[in-house]
Design a protein around this motif. Structure first.
Motif, PDB file in Angstrom:
ATOM      1  N   ASN A  28       0.874  -1.353  -0.006  1.00  0.00           N
ATOM      2  CA  ASN A  28      -0.005  -0.024  -0.039  1.00  0.00           C
ATOM      3  C   ASN A  28       0.828   1.381  -0.026  1.00  0.00           C
ATOM      4  O   ASN A  28       1.998   1.147   0.085  1.00  0.00           O
ATOM      5  CB  ASN A  28      -0.920   0.049   1.096  1.00  0.00           C
ATOM      6  CG  ASN A  28      -0.405  -0.235   2.446  1.00  0.00           C
ATOM      7  OD1 ASN A  28       0.700   0.482   2.482  1.00  0.00           O
ATOM      8  ND2 ASN A  28      -0.807  -0.576   3.674  1.00  0.00           N
ATOM      9  N   PRO A  29       0.509   2.502   0.072  1.00  0.00           N
ATOM     10  CA  PRO A  29       1.216   3.770  -0.034  1.00  0.00           C
ATOM     11  C   PRO A  29       2.060   3.823   1.123  1.00  0.00           C
ATOM     12  O   PRO A  29       3.050   4.588   0.956  1.00  0.00           O
ATOM     13  CB  PRO A  29       0.097   4.627   0.032  1.00  0.00           C
ATOM     14  CG  PRO A  29      -0.966   4.298  -0.637  1.00  0.00           C
ATOM     15  CD  PRO A  29      -0.988   2.797  -0.171  1.00  0.00           C
ATOM     16  N   GLU A  30       1.835   3.145   2.357  1.00  0.00           N
ATOM     17  CA  GLU A  30       2.669   3.342   3.449  1.00  0.00           C
ATOM     18  C   GLU A  30       3.888   2.154   3.358  1.00  0.00           C
ATOM     19  O   GLU A  30       4.505   1.995   4.223  1.00  0.00           O
ATOM     20  CB  GLU A  30       1.829   2.991   4.674  1.00  0.00           C
ATOM     21  CG  GLU A  30       0.804   4.255   5.036  1.00  0.00           C
ATOM     22  CD  GLU A  30      -0.506   4.270   4.498  1.00  0.00           C
ATOM     23  OE1 GLU A  30      -0.948   2.954   3.865  1.00  0.00           O
ATOM     24  OE2 GLU A  30      -0.951   5.281   4.013  1.00  0.00           O
ATOM     25  N   GLY A  31       3.686   1.481   2.354  1.00  0.00           N
ATOM     26  CA  GLY A  31       4.701   0.393   2.156  1.00  0.00           C
ATOM     27  C   GLY A  31       4.592  -1.005   2.768  1.00  0.00           C
ATOM     28  O   GLY A  31       5.414  -2.069   2.730  1.00  0.00           O
ATOM     29  N   TRP A  32       3.328  -1.008   3.201  1.00  0.00           N
ATOM     30  CA  TRP A  32       2.979  -2.476   3.988  1.00  0.00           C
ATOM     31  C   TRP A  32       1.975  -3.169   3.134  1.00  0.00           C
ATOM     32  O   TRP A  32       1.528  -2.580   2.243  1.00  0.00           O
ATOM     33  CB  TRP A  32       2.252  -2.143   5.231  1.00  0.00           C
ATOM     34  CG  TRP A  32       3.153  -1.330   6.266  1.00  0.00           C
ATOM     35  CD1 TRP A  32       3.387  -0.263   6.470  1.00  0.00           C
ATOM     36  CD2 TRP A  32       4.047  -2.124   7.205  1.00  0.00           C
ATOM     37  NE1 TRP A  32       4.291   0.287   7.452  1.00  0.00           N
ATOM     38  CE2 TRP A  32       4.460  -1.095   7.892  1.00  0.00           C
ATOM     39  CE3 TRP A  32       4.309  -3.432   7.423  1.00  0.00           C
ATOM     40  CZ2 TRP A  32       5.400  -1.243   8.886  1.00  0.00           C
ATOM     41  CZ3 TRP A  32       5.364  -3.739   8.593  1.00  0.00           C
ATOM     42  CH2 TRP A  32       5.981  -2.464   9.148  1.00  0.00           C
TER      43      TRP A  32
END
Length: 132
Positions: A28-32
């Motif tokens: 996702n945009p948070e890198g998770w």
């Protein structure tokens, strides 16, 4: 794609062909990885078990150059080049090989036998040297 599809339509089909399956899971945009992706991967891990009864990989490779060559003077075997966490990965390395030459396809002359260091981690089967 469902966990059942991943395992039964992809991984099992490719395993029988000695291939790998690369599953691209975008963060996702948070890198998770989102929770539903993690849950799917967890289910795949539960459903999947390797087929331990499949035959081993081929134990010989034949290279036919099409004609005789007097200028061929080297054969190089390059081991795996990947390093994980500072450790060289030797899984699957060839532990030894034998080079046979022939002008009629009979493989009647042993040109070289090489022991590659006795690596003990899941070696690729090779043709056993003469006298083994």
């Amino acid at each position: 794609m469902s966990p059942d599809d991943i395992v039964n339509r992809h991984i099992k089909t490719l395993e029988a062909r000695y291939c790998s399956f690369l599953l691209n899971c975008m963060p996702n945009p948070e890198g998770w990885l989102d929770d539903h992706i993690v849950a799917t991967l967890r289910q795949v891990g539960t459903l999947w078990a390797p087929n331990t009864s499949r035959p081993p990989l081929p134990q010989s490779v034949t290279v036919d150059l099409g004609s005789t060559h007097s200028d061929l003077d080297a054969l190089t075997c390059l081991p795996r080049q990947d390093i994980g966490s500072g450790v060289v990965n030797t899984t699957g390395n060839i532990t030894g090989y034998r080079v046979l030459t022939s002008t009629d396809g009979g493989g009647d002359a042993i040109l070289s036998e090489v022991d590659c260091g006795g690596i003990t981690t899941r070696p690729v089967p090779t043709t056993p040297p003469t006298g083994s």
